[in-house]
Design an enzyme around this catalytic site. Structure first.
Site, PDB file in Angstrom:
ATOM      1  N   GLU A   4      46.381  32.028  32.902  1.00  0.00           N
ATOM      2  CA  GLU A   4      46.039  32.092  34.330  1.00  0.00           C
ATOM      3  C   GLU A   4      46.009  30.698  34.967  1.00  0.00           C
ATOM      4  OE1 GLU A   4      42.363  34.264  34.265  1.00  0.00           O
ATOM      5  OE2 GLU A   4      43.341  36.157  33.713  1.00  0.00           O
ATOM      6  N   ASN A   9      34.761  42.557  44.641  1.00  0.00           N
ATOM      7  CA  ASN A   9      33.651  41.993  43.865  1.00  0.00           C
ATOM      8  C   ASN A   9      33.667  40.459  43.818  1.00  0.00           C
ATOM      9  OD1 ASN A   9      35.791  41.648  42.195  1.00  0.00           O
ATOM     10  ND2 ASN A   9      35.042  42.932  40.542  1.00  0.00           N
ATOM     11  N   TYR A  25      47.486  40.012  37.230  1.00  0.00           N
ATOM     12  CA  TYR A  25      46.785  41.244  36.836  1.00  0.00           C
ATOM     13  C   TYR A  25      47.674  42.177  36.002  1.00  0.00           C
ATOM     14  CZ  TYR A  25      42.580  40.288  39.608  1.00  0.00           C
ATOM     15  OH  TYR A  25      41.397  39.765  40.085  1.00  0.00           O
ATOM     16  N   LYS A  29      37.838  35.677  45.736  1.00  0.00           N
ATOM     17  CA  LYS A  29      38.711  36.727  46.267  1.00  0.00           C
ATOM     18  C   LYS A  29      38.614  36.785  47.797  1.00  0.00           C
ATOM     19  CE  LYS A  29      38.460  39.439  41.997  1.00  0.00           C
ATOM     20  NZ  LYS A  29      38.238  40.797  41.431  1.00  0.00           N
ATOM     21  N   HIS A  55      36.878  36.290  40.463  1.00  0.00           N
ATOM     22  CA  HIS A  55      37.567  36.543  39.185  1.00  0.00           C
ATOM     23  C   HIS A  55      37.219  35.417  38.231  1.00  0.00           C
ATOM     24  CE1 HIS A  55      40.725  37.136  36.188  1.00  0.00           C
ATOM     25  NE2 HIS A  55      40.891  35.829  36.247  1.00  0.00           N
TER      26      HIS A  55
END
Ligand code: IDP
Ligand code: MG
Length: 158
Positions: free
Chosen positions: A128, A114, A51, A11, A117
Site C-alpha cells: 500500500e 469509518n 482494495y 477517507k 484506513h
C-alpha cells in the site's frame, strides 16, 4: 518489536467532516512519526488495486465509489510495531461497535464511512505504501527531536 512503516488513509468522510486535524493528532500524540503526507482525489484504478483483496465482497463497488467520491489524505507513519498500534487506535471496522477512545469509536457511526484506513500486515503495508507513495523521496527520513523520550534509548533504540 521492529520499527515499521504503515499506510493510513483519511477517507472522504473524515475530510468532509473537518476531522483531519483531530485524527492526525491521535497519531502524533501517540508518538508515531509522520514520514509522508499528501491529499488527492485518487483515481478509481488505484483505489481498486488498494482494495483488491475485497474484490469479491458485496460492499466492494460501494467502497471504491465512496473512496473516489472526494479528496483523501494519505499518511505514512513509522514507529515500533506501528501497524498494530495504528489498527488499535482506529478501532473496529464497524464504527458503531468500535470502542470509545478509538478514532472510529469516538467519531463515527457507520460500517462503510469509518473515517480511516490502516494497513493490516507488513506485506499489506509495503504494498500500500508503494501504491500511494510511489515516487522516490516521497517518504522522508528524519529524526524527531523527542525520539529518545518517546522510546527508551537503552532498551528500544539501540
Ligand atoms: P478495515 O478497514 O477495518 O481493515 P476491511 O475488512 O479491510 O476493514 O474492509 C475495508 C473497508 O470496507 C472498511 O474499512 C469499510 O469501509 C468497508 N467495509 C468492510 N466491511 C463492510 C461491510 O460489511 N459493510 C460496508 N462496508 C464495509
Ligand atoms: Mg482492511
Amino acid at each position: 518489536m521492529a520499527m515499521e512503516r504503515t499506510l493510513v488513509l483519511f477517507k472522504p468522510d473524515a475530510v468532509q467532516r473537518g476531522l483531519l486535524g483531530r485524527i492526525l493528532t491521535r497519531f502524533e500524540d501517540k508518538g508515531l512519526k509522520v514520514i509522508g503526507l499528501k491529499m488527492r482525489q485518487f483515481e478509481r484504478g488505484l483505489l481498486e488495486q488498494h482494495y483488491a483483496v475485497h474484490r469479491e465482497r458485496p460492499f466492494y463497488p460501494n467502497l471504491v465509489a465512496y473512496m473516489g467520491s472526494g479528496p483523501v489524505v494519505a499518511l505514512a507513519l513509522e514507529g515500533k510495531g506501528a501497524i498494530e498500534v495504528v489498527r488499535k487506535l482506529m478501532g473496529k471496522t464497524n464504527s458503531a461497535q468500535a470502542e470509545p477512545g478509538t478514532i472510529r469509536g469516538d467519531f463515527g457511526m457507520s460500517f462503510s464511512n469509518n473515517l480511516v484506513h490502516g494497513s493490516d500486515s507488513p506485506e499489506a503495508a509495503a504494498r500500500e505504501l508503494a501504491l500511494f507513495f510511489p515516487a522516490p523521496g516521497e517518504l522522508v527520513t528524519w529524526t524527531p527531536a523527542n525520539l529518545g523520550w518517546v522510546y527508551s534509548v537503552k532498551e528500544e533504540l539501540s
